[in-house]
Scaffold this active site. Structure first.
Site, PDB file in Angstrom:
ATOM      1  N   LYS A   1     -20.736   3.735 -13.134  1.00 20.26           N
ATOM      2  CA  LYS A   1     -20.449   4.972 -12.401  1.00 20.26           C
ATOM      3  C   LYS A   1     -19.703   5.883 -13.356  1.00 20.26           C
ATOM      4  O   LYS A   1     -18.733   5.465 -13.990  1.00 20.26           O
ATOM      5  CB  LYS A   1     -19.593   4.704 -11.171  1.00 20.26           C
ATOM      6  CG  LYS A   1     -19.248   5.994 -10.414  1.00 20.26           C
ATOM      7  CD  LYS A   1     -18.642   5.755  -9.056  1.00 20.26           C
ATOM      8  CE  LYS A   1     -17.163   5.500  -9.122  1.00 20.26           C
ATOM      9  NZ  LYS A   1     -16.528   5.534  -7.780  1.00 20.26           N
TER      10      LYS A   1
ATOM     11  N   ARG B   1     -17.692   2.411  -0.281  1.00 23.45           N
ATOM     12  CA  ARG B   1     -17.445   1.119  -0.942  1.00 23.45           C
ATOM     13  C   ARG B   1     -15.960   0.772  -0.933  1.00 23.45           C
ATOM     14  O   ARG B   1     -15.574  -0.387  -0.920  1.00 23.45           O
ATOM     15  CB  ARG B   1     -18.073   1.048  -2.321  1.00 23.45           C
ATOM     16  CG  ARG B   1     -17.518   1.977  -3.410  1.00 23.45           C
ATOM     17  CD  ARG B   1     -16.239   1.454  -3.997  1.00 23.45           C
ATOM     18  NE  ARG B   1     -16.052   1.734  -5.386  1.00 23.45           N
ATOM     19  CZ  ARG B   1     -14.861   1.986  -5.946  1.00 23.45           C
ATOM     20  NH1 ARG B   1     -13.770   2.084  -5.201  1.00 23.45           N
ATOM     21  NH2 ARG B   1     -14.771   2.150  -7.243  1.00 23.45           N
TER      22      ARG B   1
ATOM     23  N   MET C   1      -4.721   0.109  -0.877  1.00 28.56           N
ATOM     24  CA  MET C   1      -5.953   0.657  -1.437  1.00 28.56           C
ATOM     25  C   MET C   1      -5.749   1.892  -2.304  1.00 28.56           C
ATOM     26  O   MET C   1      -6.654   2.329  -2.996  1.00 28.56           O
ATOM     27  CB  MET C   1      -6.914   1.019  -0.289  1.00 28.56           C
ATOM     28  CG  MET C   1      -7.249  -0.127   0.641  1.00 28.56           C
ATOM     29  SD  MET C   1      -7.961  -1.558  -0.209  1.00 28.56           S
ATOM     30  CE  MET C   1      -9.467  -0.865  -0.860  1.00 28.56           C
ATOM     31  N   GLY C   2      -4.556   2.478  -2.276  1.00 25.92           N
ATOM     32  CA  GLY C   2      -4.362   3.745  -2.985  1.00 25.92           C
ATOM     33  C   GLY C   2      -4.062   3.584  -4.458  1.00 25.92           C
ATOM     34  O   GLY C   2      -4.368   4.462  -5.260  1.00 25.92           O
TER      35      GLY C   2
ATOM     36  N   HIS D   1      -8.580  12.030   2.874  1.00 22.27           N
ATOM     37  CA  HIS D   1     -10.037  11.867   2.908  1.00 22.27           C
ATOM     38  C   HIS D   1     -10.428  10.395   3.064  1.00 22.27           C
ATOM     39  O   HIS D   1     -11.206  10.020   3.944  1.00 22.27           O
ATOM     40  CB  HIS D   1     -10.597  12.460   1.608  1.00 22.27           C
ATOM     41  CG  HIS D   1     -12.062  12.303   1.430  1.00 22.27           C
ATOM     42  ND1 HIS D   1     -12.967  13.011   2.169  1.00 22.27           N
ATOM     43  CD2 HIS D   1     -12.777  11.513   0.591  1.00 22.27           C
ATOM     44  CE1 HIS D   1     -14.188  12.666   1.799  1.00 22.27           C
ATOM     45  NE2 HIS D   1     -14.109  11.760   0.846  1.00 22.27           N
ATOM     46  N   GLN D   2      -9.878   9.538   2.184  1.00 20.30           N
ATOM     47  CA  GLN D   2     -10.253   8.121   2.213  1.00 20.30           C
ATOM     48  C   GLN D   2      -9.761   7.422   3.480  1.00 20.30           C
ATOM     49  O   GLN D   2     -10.388   6.474   3.953  1.00 20.30           O
ATOM     50  CB  GLN D   2      -9.647   7.389   1.003  1.00 20.30           C
ATOM     51  CG  GLN D   2     -10.159   7.838  -0.337  1.00 20.30           C
ATOM     52  CD  GLN D   2     -11.515   7.252  -0.670  1.00 20.30           C
ATOM     53  OE1 GLN D   2     -11.946   6.258  -0.099  1.00 20.30           O
ATOM     54  NE2 GLN D   2     -12.194   7.886  -1.589  1.00 20.30           N
TER      55      GLN D   2
ATOM     56  N   SER E   1      -1.791   8.721  -2.477  1.00 14.56           N
ATOM     57  CA  SER E   1      -1.711   9.012  -3.924  1.00 14.56           C
ATOM     58  C   SER E   1      -0.271   8.842  -4.407  1.00 14.56           C
ATOM     59  O   SER E   1       0.142   9.513  -5.349  1.00 14.56           O
ATOM     60  CB  SER E   1      -2.154  10.446  -4.201  1.00 14.56           C
ATOM     61  OG  SER E   1      -3.310  10.755  -3.491  1.00 14.56           O
TER      62      SER E   1
ATOM     63  N   GLY F   1      -6.545  -3.720  -3.498  1.00 12.45           N
ATOM     64  CA  GLY F   1      -7.908  -3.208  -3.742  1.00 12.45           C
ATOM     65  C   GLY F   1      -7.881  -2.129  -4.811  1.00 12.45           C
ATOM     66  O   GLY F   1      -7.530  -0.979  -4.544  1.00 12.45           O
TER      67      GLY F   1
HETATM   68  P1  NAD Z   1      -6.335  12.775  -0.394  1.00  8.10           P
HETATM   69  O1  NAD Z   1      -5.824  13.780  -1.364  1.00  8.10           O
HETATM   70  O2  NAD Z   1      -7.356  13.182   0.596  1.00  8.10           O
HETATM   71  O3  NAD Z   1      -5.092  12.167   0.412  1.00  8.10           O
HETATM   72  C1  NAD Z   1      -3.930  11.774  -0.262  1.00  8.10           C
HETATM   73  C2  NAD Z   1      -3.044  10.979   0.661  1.00  8.10           C
HETATM   74  O4  NAD Z   1      -1.867  10.589  -0.072  1.00  8.10           O
HETATM   75  C3  NAD Z   1      -2.534  11.778   1.853  1.00  8.10           C
HETATM   76  O5  NAD Z   1      -2.315  10.884   2.910  1.00  8.10           O
HETATM   77  C4  NAD Z   1      -1.227  12.339   1.329  1.00  8.10           C
HETATM   78  O6  NAD Z   1      -0.337  12.685   2.369  1.00  8.10           O
HETATM   79  C5  NAD Z   1      -0.723  11.147   0.554  1.00  8.10           C
HETATM   80  N1  NAD Z   1       0.227  11.488  -0.501  1.00  8.10           N
HETATM   81  C6  NAD Z   1       0.070  12.419  -1.480  1.00  8.10           C
HETATM   82  N2  NAD Z   1       1.135  12.402  -2.299  1.00  8.10           N
HETATM   83  C7  NAD Z   1       1.963  11.445  -1.817  1.00  8.10           C
HETATM   84  C8  NAD Z   1       3.238  10.959  -2.230  1.00  8.10           C
HETATM   85  N3  NAD Z   1       3.844  11.438  -3.301  1.00  8.10           N
HETATM   86  N4  NAD Z   1       3.802   9.961  -1.504  1.00  8.10           N
HETATM   87  C9  NAD Z   1       3.178   9.466  -0.405  1.00  8.10           C
HETATM   88  N5  NAD Z   1       1.993   9.888   0.021  1.00  8.10           N
HETATM   89  C10 NAD Z   1       1.399  10.867  -0.678  1.00  8.10           C
HETATM   90  O7  NAD Z   1      -6.813  11.567  -1.286  1.00  8.10           O
HETATM   91  P2  NAD Z   1      -7.850  10.412  -0.903  1.00  8.10           P
HETATM   92  O8  NAD Z   1      -9.199  10.811  -1.364  1.00  8.10           O
HETATM   93  O9  NAD Z   1      -7.650  10.022   0.519  1.00  8.10           O
HETATM   94  O10 NAD Z   1      -7.379   9.230  -1.874  1.00  8.10           O
HETATM   95  C11 NAD Z   1      -6.181   8.532  -1.609  1.00  8.10           C
HETATM   96  C12 NAD Z   1      -5.898   7.576  -2.753  1.00  8.10           C
HETATM   97  O11 NAD Z   1      -6.895   6.564  -2.815  1.00  8.10           O
HETATM   98  C13 NAD Z   1      -5.875   8.214  -4.135  1.00  8.10           C
HETATM   99  O12 NAD Z   1      -4.722   7.743  -4.813  1.00  8.10           O
HETATM  100  C14 NAD Z   1      -7.117   7.688  -4.797  1.00  8.10           C
HETATM  101  O13 NAD Z   1      -7.002   7.601  -6.200  1.00  8.10           O
HETATM  102  C15 NAD Z   1      -7.215   6.319  -4.160  1.00  8.10           C
HETATM  103  N6  NAD Z   1      -8.548   5.698  -4.225  1.00  8.10           N
HETATM  104  C16 NAD Z   1      -8.611   4.366  -4.434  1.00  8.10           C
HETATM  105  C17 NAD Z   1      -9.830   3.744  -4.495  1.00  8.10           C
HETATM  106  C18 NAD Z   1      -9.912   2.264  -4.708  1.00  8.10           C
HETATM  107  O14 NAD Z   1     -11.015   1.741  -4.900  1.00  8.10           O
HETATM  108  N7  NAD Z   1      -8.831   1.538  -4.648  1.00  8.10           N
HETATM  109  C19 NAD Z   1     -11.010   4.480  -4.348  1.00  8.10           C
HETATM  110  C20 NAD Z   1     -10.922   5.841  -4.090  1.00  8.10           C
HETATM  111  C21 NAD Z   1      -9.668   6.448  -4.023  1.00  8.10           C
END
Ligand code: NAD
Length: 321
Positions: free
Chosen positions: A67, A111, A219-220, A138-139, A199, A292
């Site tokens: 990817k 996924r 997961m974040g 979003h996630q 994040s 994850g």
């Molecule tokens: P998003 O921008 O739509 O949402 C971000 C989320 O994090 C919101 O709930 C926001 O309030 C919160 N947030 C932002 N800054 C913060 C902080 N300093 N402290 C606490 N909370 C905070 O992003 P998303 O697309 O929902 O992605 C969320 C996370 O998931 C990202 O970190 C992304 O990298 C990660 N992610 C992980 C995987 C995986 O396979 N593990 C896959 C995709 C995304």
């Protein structure tokens, strides 16, 4: 070569197909049939973009590829495009010829949600009733939608740093007909399953805010420096992950390992639980934690599944390449 454009993915891919693909590839990773290649992630010095590749080979599923993509922070404002952009490329493992190019944006969300769902299926208590969400972006919506299918949940509770995003969780809970309540972090003690998907670069959830018997899917945290939970929680919990190497370097376990609180061998692959070589949850008061981190093989697995579905429905675009 077959092309499945991003616009077709929503109508082709189901949560069930994503779940099956991810569960199978986690199992293949644990049995040594599938492995991920080292991840490349670079700040390219243009448009503030972070770009990289995640790839691997699944000898059992015969899936080879990568990817490619990343994060372009100016996309939405400047061009009306989403900031996360990715494309999956599959190759014929017998010949090395490119076999498919698949839109990777929606697949990434599906996924990732499938990964936490697989962990809930295999590690959460059967009688789990309350699911707690930390994160409402979003996630988070994809995560909650998929998780609600794994147990007979009777209530969703949620916390988010930015409360204005909490209606995202309400929307998914409403869809599923499950009541939703906003809580403080201390309120997470009520949860039987917790998903964190933020994040954040600092611990959000404390070790005392989790009750015995809970399953947590972190997961974040998918990058060095990110963090969602107190490292002491990883001491209290039995820790599982998609891939141990990623868990200790870019996943939630990076902090507990760096602080010497746990060691690499304390972390088990979720695939071993799926394969039955690790017992997983062994008691009702054990805390289980799934780290994850997101591996390339997950992307390849769902992309291969969507190519099959596209061929079945006559939607795949064939090009001579
Ligand atoms: P998003 O921008 O739509 O949402 C971000 C989320 O994090 C919101 O709930 C926001 O309030 C919160 N947030 C932002 N800054 C913060 C902080 N300093 N402290 C606490 N909370 C905070 O992003 P998303 O697309 O929902 O992605 C969320 C996370 O998931 C990202 O970190 C992304 O990298 C990660 N992610 C992980 C995987 C995986 O396979 N593990 C896959 C995709 C995304």
């Amino acid at each position: 070569m077959l092309i499945v454009p991003e616009r077709e993915i929503a109508d082709l891919m189901t949560r069930e197909a994503a779940f099956d693909a991810v569960e199978k590839v986690f199992a293949a990773m644990a049995s040594g049939d599938a492995y991920n290649f080292p991840v490349v992630r670079e700040a390219i010095g243009h448009e503030d973009a972070l770009y990289g590749f995640k790839g691997g080979f699944d000898r059992a599923g015969l899936t080879l590829g990568l990817k490619a993509g990343g994060y372009w922070p100016n996309n939405l404002e400047k061009r009306g495009l989403i900031n996360h952009q990715s494309t999956v490329f599959l190759f014929d493992p017998d010949t090395g010829k490119a076999s498919a190019m698949v839109g990777g944006n929606l697949l990434t969300a599906l996924r990732t949600a499938a990964a936490s769902s697989v962990s809930i299926k295999h590690l959460a208590r059967e009688d789990a009733k309350v699911i707690g969400m930390i994160g409402a972006g979003h996630q988070a919506k994809f995560q909650l939608r998929a998780a609600l299918e794994q147990r007979d949940f009777e209530k969703v509770i949620g916390w988010n740093l930015h409360p204005e995003m909490l209606p995202n969780l309400q929307e998914v809970a409403d869809e599923a007909g499950v009541p939703f309540e906003v809580v403080e972090l201390d309120g997470m003690v009520e949860a039987d399953v917790i998903i964190s998907i933020t994040s954040s670069f600092d611990a959000i959830l404390g070790a005392d805010q989790v009750s015995p018997g809970t399953h947590i899917a972190c997961m974040g945290t998918d990058t060095k420096g990110k963090q969602e939970v107190d490292p002491q929680l990883l001491v209290k919990a039995d820790v599982f992950t998609d891939e141990v190497a990623q868990s200790i370097s870019i996943g939630e376990a990076q902090h507990a390992v760096a602080q010497g609180l746990i060691v690499e061998t304390d972390i088990a692959q979720i695939g071993a639980v799926i394969n039955g070589t690790n017992p997983g949850r062994i008691s009702d008061d054990q805390i289980t934690l799934f780290d994850g981190t997101g591996v390339g093989l997950q992307d390849l697995a769902v992309a291969a599944a969507v190519v099959d579905l596209a061929v079945e429905k006559g939607i795949a675009i064939e090009v001579d390449f």
